[in-house]
Design an enzyme around this catalytic site. Sequence first.
Site, short mmCIF file in Angstrom:
data_model
loop_
_atom_site.label_atom_id
_atom_site.label_comp_id
_atom_site.label_asym_id
_atom_site.label_seq_id
_atom_site.Cartn_x
_atom_site.Cartn_y
_atom_site.Cartn_z
N ILE A 259 5.70 -2.95 12.58
CA ILE A 259 6.26 -2.35 11.36
C ILE A 259 5.73 -3.02 10.10
CG2 ILE A 259 8.33 -1.61 12.56
CD1 ILE A 259 9.84 -3.90 11.22
N GLU A 260 5.19 -4.24 10.22
CA GLU A 260 4.65 -4.92 9.05
C GLU A 260 3.28 -4.38 8.66
OE1 GLU A 260 5.51 -7.12 6.85
OE2 GLU A 260 7.55 -7.45 7.54
N SER A 261 2.39 -4.25 9.64
CA SER A 261 0.99 -3.93 9.32
C SER A 261 0.40 -2.82 10.16
CB SER A 261 0.14 -5.19 9.50
OG SER A 261 0.18 -5.62 10.86
N TYR B 130 14.58 -1.66 7.53
CA TYR B 130 13.72 -2.61 8.21
C TYR B 130 14.19 -2.92 9.62
CZ TYR B 130 10.35 -6.44 8.53
OH TYR B 130 9.30 -7.24 8.90
#
Length: 422
Positions: free
Chosen positions: A152-154, A256
């Site tokens: 989910i970050e990158s 998130y």
Amino acid sequence: MTKKILFVLTILMMSATTDLMAQYDDYEISFVDEKGRKQEIDVPYGLEFEFVDSMIRQYHIETYLHKEESCNMKDYDPETDRETYIARLRRMPTAIDMPYNDVVRRFIDRYTKRGRRQVSLMLGTMNFYAPIFEEALEAYNLPLELKYLPVIESGLNANAVSPAGAAGLWQFMVSTGKQYNLKINSLVDERRDPLKSSWAAAKLLSDMYKVFGDWHLVLAAYNCGPGNVNRAIHRAGGSKDYWEIYPYLPKETRGYVPAFIAACYVMTYYCDHNICPMATTLPVASDTVSVNRDVRLDHIARVCGLDSRQVRELNPQYRRDIANGSSGAAIVRLPASAIPTFIDNQDRIYSRPGSNRRSEVNVNEGGSRNNWQRNNTPANSQEEDTDTQSDQQNQNNQSDGSAYETVTYDEYGNPHRETIRQ
């Protein structure tokens, strides 16, 4: 009787449509929850599906990933009821709580419907990165499901850079990266180094767990910072339950933790949603060498007979494709089979300068007419002819004892004439 049946069917269809009614774009999810409230949630950076096009151009994906021809699943997402989601999440062997709710469902839908192609790519790409992530997490005794945080970050893109300036698989900001000993300057950005950034991320997560003692709060703090989480806790009357402080968090952070739960779910139950992972062939083993001078990666590739893209992807921390060994030993990762070639050809590798930076230069201090004219005046110009005639006249005047004119030049080359009488 027929009209009643049609009416009931219509109501059921409208209810199903309402349950699934959500507007998706690349940056936000908007929907109406079970209580009739409109929810607007920012999408974490790694879920923006523009990553797919950038990922497929990466060397390791082009080289080692391909479509799984034996996968015969139909390319559609079967309907799944609430109870099935809850049961599947409960069965996942995780230390982090994985509850189900409407927000989690929206993010699962995002992966299993619009993001099917990205999930297929990430499942294949995870074969490269999972051992690195798990080793770092295991060293700090952290839950191994945190290996899905870079999803989910990158989007598992080591070269990802967010609009806010976060970079790498784990999306470190510059200040946080430096705080955790990642080297960041004009030539090197270790936030993009999968190995070093993974160990830095594990240390950061471990430190934040010591502060909050709850993994949902740690994930929220990873996204928006500990300060925002602490403020949300105070506004919620001191509650340390993520779902209680939820409305007091920034819009992206509200999505998130649900996005993380959805990522863990889809990376586990992708087969139940007819998603075929990309087939992976084992990449070549790699090893490292140390250089003590500035060396261009493409020059190393040529000397060692390697694909320059492969060398670049093995060393994503070098921002301008220069391993800057002149400021301290620099590590270069190469295929293990190329290490002997590198050692045998170090003279050739070091013979070419790694950059165009000059060690020493001579300064033109100016003030000299001849130097200024030679550097700034076009040959055979009218000004040169006039000055030459004036100099000749001065010499003639001095020879017969009459008045003569002198010409001097300032630091910018401007002439100043003065008449001297004897």
